[in-house]
Design an enzyme around this catalytic site. Structure first.
Site, PDB file in Angstrom:
ATOM      1  N   GLY A  14      -7.888  -4.373  29.245  1.00 46.29           N
ATOM      2  CA  GLY A  14      -7.529  -4.060  27.852  1.00 46.29           C
ATOM      3  C   GLY A  14      -6.072  -3.734  27.615  1.00 46.29           C
ATOM      4  O   GLY A  14      -5.742  -3.006  26.673  1.00 46.29           O
ATOM      5  N   ASN A  16      -3.704  -5.819  26.566  1.00 44.13           N
ATOM      6  CA  ASN A  16      -3.297  -6.414  25.278  1.00 44.13           C
ATOM      7  C   ASN A  16      -3.858  -5.614  24.110  1.00 44.13           C
ATOM      8  O   ASN A  16      -3.182  -5.407  23.105  1.00 44.13           O
ATOM      9  CB  ASN A  16      -3.732  -7.879  25.200  1.00 44.13           C
ATOM     10  CG  ASN A  16      -2.765  -8.789  25.918  1.00 44.13           C
ATOM     11  OD1 ASN A  16      -1.656  -9.017  25.456  1.00 44.13           O
ATOM     12  ND2 ASN A  16      -3.170  -9.281  27.088  1.00 44.13           N
ATOM     13  N   HIS A 111      -3.775 -16.453  25.326  1.00 43.09           N
ATOM     14  CA  HIS A 111      -4.044 -17.180  26.568  1.00 43.09           C
ATOM     15  C   HIS A 111      -2.786 -17.140  27.436  1.00 43.09           C
ATOM     16  O   HIS A 111      -1.685 -17.367  26.933  1.00 43.09           O
ATOM     17  CB  HIS A 111      -4.423 -18.630  26.244  1.00 43.09           C
ATOM     18  CG  HIS A 111      -4.720 -19.425  27.476  1.00 43.09           C
ATOM     19  ND1 HIS A 111      -5.908 -19.302  28.175  1.00 43.09           N
ATOM     20  CD2 HIS A 111      -3.976 -20.326  28.157  1.00 43.09           C
ATOM     21  CE1 HIS A 111      -5.867 -20.094  29.229  1.00 43.09           C
ATOM     22  NE2 HIS A 111      -4.715 -20.731  29.244  1.00 43.09           N
ATOM     23  N   ALA A 175       5.305 -10.298  28.402  1.00 44.42           N
ATOM     24  CA  ALA A 175       5.546 -11.122  27.211  1.00 44.42           C
ATOM     25  C   ALA A 175       4.334 -11.097  26.281  1.00 44.42           C
ATOM     26  O   ALA A 175       4.472 -11.050  25.050  1.00 44.42           O
ATOM     27  CB  ALA A 175       5.872 -12.554  27.633  1.00 44.42           C
TER      28      ALA A 175
HETATM   29  C1  GRF Z   1      -4.574 -11.605  29.597  1.00 39.72           C
HETATM   30  O1  GRF Z   1      -3.789 -12.257  30.554  1.00 39.72           O
HETATM   31  C2  GRF Z   1      -4.928 -12.525  28.476  1.00 39.72           C
HETATM   32  O2  GRF Z   1      -3.925 -13.460  28.199  1.00 39.72           O
HETATM   33  C3  GRF Z   1      -6.160 -13.230  28.968  1.00 39.72           C
HETATM   34  O3  GRF Z   1      -6.862 -12.248  29.682  1.00 39.72           O
HETATM   35  C4  GRF Z   1      -5.960 -11.259  30.161  1.00 39.72           C
HETATM   36  C5  GRF Z   1      -6.460  -9.956  29.635  1.00 39.72           C
HETATM   37  O4  GRF Z   1      -5.713  -8.862  30.103  1.00 39.72           O
HETATM   38  N1  GRF Z   1      -6.895 -13.804  27.871  1.00 39.72           N
HETATM   39  P1  GRF Z   1      -5.888  -7.448  29.397  1.00 39.72           P
HETATM   40  O5  GRF Z   1      -7.365  -7.102  29.474  1.00 39.72           O
HETATM   41  O6  GRF Z   1      -5.416  -7.578  27.985  1.00 39.72           O
HETATM   42  O7  GRF Z   1      -5.067  -6.516  30.207  1.00 39.72           O
END
Ligand code: GRF
Length: 228
Positions: A14, A16, A111, A175
């Site tokens: 989590g 992001n 992504h 990023a």
């Molecule tokens: C990220 O690399 C995102 O781009 C992909 O899954 C990963 C999730 O990471 N869809 P987090 O759970 O947000 O740390």
């Protein structure tokens, strides 16, 4: 400005999601009202709770291949919280075409590659194996095809000669944490429209780092001037 009620769907760490929660000050156009996980052990749930954001779990395992049933259970929770837009943030279940259609234009994903290169899993290892010099991440509207929807924004990072999968992933993730809150804000503020199947962004005039696209309006203008 009426803020859009935002639901974040996660399956794991989590980070992001955390970047979006951190960005979501009162003047941010999306208000996080729910973090929903398909796994009870997703570490991101604790992060959301610590920030005072309501959380819920709909265990995908409990539905054993009944994707429509799983999604109906998720939609019930999304409805209870009045969710208007959904951001997938490391959500590791593929959504059905029916679900995607119901949320069309209100469902986005990040992504970890510069799509359309490297859709699917293991993007960093595949980028290293391919020897690309630029890698990055993409925020896109979700359509029925996995990792195929209209691109809202991308951020590029260099691939360095001594990169490992871990070092490249860390550079891309940093990023992602800048790109996702920005791209989501444009969607929530109504600055994303579709034209001929592509996403067009309007009115972006905040300072965006030079390796992110869309570029700030000032940078676009100076590019145009330099051609004259
Ligand atoms: C990220 O690399 C995102 O781009 C992909 O899954 C990963 C999730 O990471 N869809 P987090 O759970 O947000 O740390």
């Amino acid at each position: 400005m009426k803020r859009k009620r935002l639901g974040l769907l996660i399956s794991g760490r989590g980070s992001n999601m955390a970047a979006i929660l951190a960005a979501a000050a009162p003047d941010y156009p999306a208000e996080p009202v729910l973090v929903l996980s398909n796994r009870a052990d997703a570490a991101g749930l604790e992060v959301a709770k610590a920030r005072g954001v309501p959380t819920a779990v709909v265990e995908s395992r409990a539905f054993k291949g009944d994707r429509a049933g799983f999604e109906a259970a998720m939609e019930a929770v999304l409805g209870q919280h009045g969710v208007e837009i959904i951001a997938l943030a490391g959500f590791m279940r593929v959504l059905t075409a029916d679900f995607v259609r119901r949320w069309e234009g209100r469902l986005i994903n990040i992504h970890p590659s510069l799509l359309p290169a490297f859709p699917g899993l293991d993007t960093h290892a595949r980028a290293l194996a391919a020897g690309v010099r630029l890698h990055g991440c993409t925020v896109h509207l979700v359509t029925a095809g996995v990792d195929e929807g209209p691109i809202i924004a991308q951020a590029a990072v260099p691939v360095l000669p001594d990169d490992t999968e871990a070092s490249l992933a860390a550079r891309v993730l940093a990023a992602e944490h800048r790109l996702y809150p920005a791209a989501l804000s444009w969607l929530a503020a109504g600055q994303v429209r579709l034209a001929a199947g592509r996403a067009v962004i309007t009115g972006v005039d905040s300072a965006v780092d030079s390796l992110l696209n869309p570029l700030p309006r000032a940078a676009l203008l100076s590019t145009q001037c330099s051609k004259v």
